[in-house]
Design an enzyme around this catalytic site. Structure first.
Site, short mmCIF file in Angstrom:
data_model
loop_
_atom_site.label_atom_id
_atom_site.label_comp_id
_atom_site.label_asym_id
_atom_site.label_seq_id
_atom_site.Cartn_x
_atom_site.Cartn_y
_atom_site.Cartn_z
N GLU A 288 0.82 -1.22 0.00
CA GLU A 288 0.00 0.00 0.00
C GLU A 288 0.85 1.26 0.00
O GLU A 288 0.42 2.31 -0.48
CB GLU A 288 -0.94 0.02 1.22
CG GLU A 288 -2.27 -0.64 0.94
CD GLU A 288 -3.35 -0.36 1.98
OE1 GLU A 288 -4.43 -0.93 1.83
OE2 GLU A 288 -3.12 0.39 2.95
N HIS A 309 8.63 -26.89 -1.26
CA HIS A 309 7.98 -27.99 -1.96
C HIS A 309 6.84 -27.51 -2.85
O HIS A 309 6.00 -28.28 -3.26
CB HIS A 309 7.51 -29.03 -0.94
CG HIS A 309 8.65 -29.56 -0.12
ND1 HIS A 309 9.25 -30.77 -0.37
CD2 HIS A 309 9.34 -29.00 0.91
CE1 HIS A 309 10.25 -30.94 0.48
NE2 HIS A 309 10.33 -29.89 1.26
N LYS A 423 -14.02 -0.13 -3.70
CA LYS A 423 -15.09 0.24 -2.76
C LYS A 423 -16.24 0.90 -3.50
O LYS A 423 -17.40 0.58 -3.28
CB LYS A 423 -14.56 1.21 -1.69
CG LYS A 423 -13.63 0.57 -0.69
CD LYS A 423 -13.30 1.56 0.42
CE LYS A 423 -12.17 1.05 1.26
NZ LYS A 423 -11.59 2.07 2.11
O1 PA5 Z 1 -3.24 1.14 5.91
C1 PA5 Z 1 -4.36 1.60 5.74
O2 PA5 Z 1 -4.61 2.79 5.84
C2 PA5 Z 1 -5.51 0.67 5.41
O3 PA5 Z 1 -5.09 -0.63 5.20
C3 PA5 Z 1 -6.53 0.69 6.54
O4 PA5 Z 1 -5.92 0.28 7.72
C4 PA5 Z 1 -7.72 -0.24 6.24
O5 PA5 Z 1 -8.31 0.11 5.02
C5 PA5 Z 1 -8.76 -0.12 7.34
O6 PA5 Z 1 -9.18 1.19 7.51
P1 PA5 Z 1 -9.98 1.66 8.77
O7 PA5 Z 1 -9.13 1.51 9.98
O8 PA5 Z 1 -10.32 3.10 8.50
O9 PA5 Z 1 -11.22 0.80 8.87
#
Ligand code: PA5
Length: 447
Positions: A288, A309, A423
């Site tokens: 990310e 394996h 989303k």
């Molecule tokens: O690293 C990030 O920002 C994302 O992976 C969020 O942690 C994830 O989308 C969850 O978001 P939230 O804590 O707002 O529910």
């Protein structure tokens, strides 16, 4: 400062052309300065940088108080969250827990289970079956408070709690970890009177493991979060040094040098199944943070020796666009050696008296040599052993190196614009108000 984590890149050198290592170190140090100087992209999300040394001790006290309270009378704690709101605590718990805790007579209590990290009807239904048999509590974690997966899970679990325990008692069994002021979860928590912890505005989800997001589930499971924070704090000092010995500088430098030489995929390797979720956490952190603007090392993982394996064949002889980083644990927490067998029917007496770990270490060394011979550059991130202190240090190390590495790559490590696309489509397809046009457009398409 005492040695915690070392990065060994000897087995990557031969893959890098003359001058490339020096160039990468110089760029890595520049990126470190930008990060530490808070001058780079996304610099309003740097709250994690000094978190271990500045964390308010009253937060730690409150986290431990809840852990203490729930250590009696609660069988199961459901930790609800996804992405950065789940993977850090899952990684720490998998690393620190007894593999077979579930089946041990004197196993830990309460048990931790996770929810809200998928949309599987089977998963949630089976969880509800479990909760109906047990005395349960829940920690719901969502920074935005609007993420669909945890919100759906929480709605179901909240209703179950209220039916089973009544609204008032149920409120005492729920703790929320969320934003200070915004979002549906904040509003709901204030209305219902849940105890809450704040995820600071300037700490993004995947950098939040050392806030109550990670600390609360780990403390509830009975682990020493103060040791975890000490490890992270010591690593904060080590990784702020403007030095080619700084392990975060080394790791960021070499992975970028390899990427620029055509190695587009980094496989994180472990030889200890306790680290499987550390790899999942690492993949989310790096994927990310770096995968954007048509750039970024693709983060992958394997668990050895199991995957020797399966994926071993590809790594040895497949397309040569990969490099490996082995998280190498120097010392196991327990000891077990192989006994002699006078009949030696299995032919294994050459191993008699050797520890399992020695076999594992030779598998590791033998594999690294084979993979280097097969054209796969290799690095090692060396951890002395698995404990709370070292896991805390490792979390901070990878976070720091990720910030440096993303700046070297030229991207903002702290946003995730690409996550929104799925989303929007999902909301449209599920009929969320305001998404009508999008829904029409998507339904007209066929995949
Ligand atoms: O690293 C990030 O920002 C994302 O992976 C969020 O942690 C994830 O989308 C969850 O978001 P939230 O804590 O707002 O529910």
């Amino acid at each position: 400062m005492k040695r915690i984590i070392e990065v060994d890149f000897n087995a990557a050198r031969e893959f890098l052309a003359e001058g490339k290592i020096e160039e990468a170190f110089s760029n890595s140090l520049k990126a470190l300065d930008i990060l530490e100087g808070r001058e780079g992209r996304g610099n309003d999300y740097l709250g994690w940088l000094n978190l271990p040394s500045t964390i308010d001790s009253t937060i730690v006290d409150r986290v431990e108080k809840i852990a203490q309270k729930w250590s009696k009378g609660i069988d199961i704690v459901v930790v609800i969250g996804i992405g950065g709101s789940y993977l850090g605590s899952k990684a720490a718990l998998e690393a620190l827990s007894h593999h077979f805790d579930l089946y041990m007579e004197n196993g830990s209590s309460p048990k931790i289970v996770f929810a809200g990290q998928n949309l599987s009807e089977d998963y949630l239904s089976e969880l509800m079956e479990l909760l109906s048999e047990k005395s349960a509590a829940a920690v719901v974690i969502s920074k935005s408070g609007t993420t669909t997966e945890p919100a759906v899970a929480f709605r179901i679990i909240k209703q179950h709690f209220e039916e089973k325990y009544g609204r008032e008692e149920s409120a005492g069994r729920i703790v929320a970890v969320t934003d200070a002021a915004h979002g549906a979860l904040r509003k709901l928590s204030d209305m219902e009177g849940y105890e809450t912890f704040i995820i600071p505005d300037d700490v993004g989800g995947r950098y939040s493991v050392l806030t109550p997001v990670g600390l609360l589930p780990v403390a509830i499971a009975g682990f020493d979060i103060r040791a975890m924070l000490r490890g992270a704090k010591d690593m904060e000092v080590v990784t702020s040094e403007h030095s080619e010995k700084n392990p975060a500088v080394v790791y960021a430098a070499i992975r970028n040098a390899l990427y620029n030489s055509g190695k587009k995929i980094e496989i994180i390797v472990n030889y200890n199944p306790k680290l499987q979720y550390v790899a999942e956490w690492w993949k989310q952190l790096y994927g990310e943070s770096e995968g954007k603007e048509n750039r970024g090392i693709f983060p992958a993982s394997v668990n050895f020796t199991s995957d020797l394996h399966s994926m071993g064949q590809y790594i040895q002889e497949g397309e040569r666009h990969i490099f490996e980083t082995v998280i190498s644990v120097e010392k196991p927490s327990r000891s077990l050696s192989i006994a002699n067998d006078p009949k030696n029917l299995d032919g294994l007496n050459f191993l008699s008296g050797k520890s399992i770990d020695e076999c594992n270490k030779m598998a590791e060394l033998g594999t690294r040599i084979a993979h280097v011979d097969g054209g796969v550059p290799n690095m090692r991130v060396v951890l002395p052993e698995i404990n709370e202190y070292n896991i805390g240090a490792m979390f901070y190390f990878f976070e720091k190196a990720c910030g440096i590495s993303a700046y070297m790559l030229g991207v903002n490590p702290f946003d995730q614009p690409g996550v929104e696309d799925y989303k929007k489509n999902m909301f449209a397809l599920l009929g969320k108000p305001g998404f009508e046009e999008k829904a029409k457009e998507l339904r007209a398409r066929s995949l």
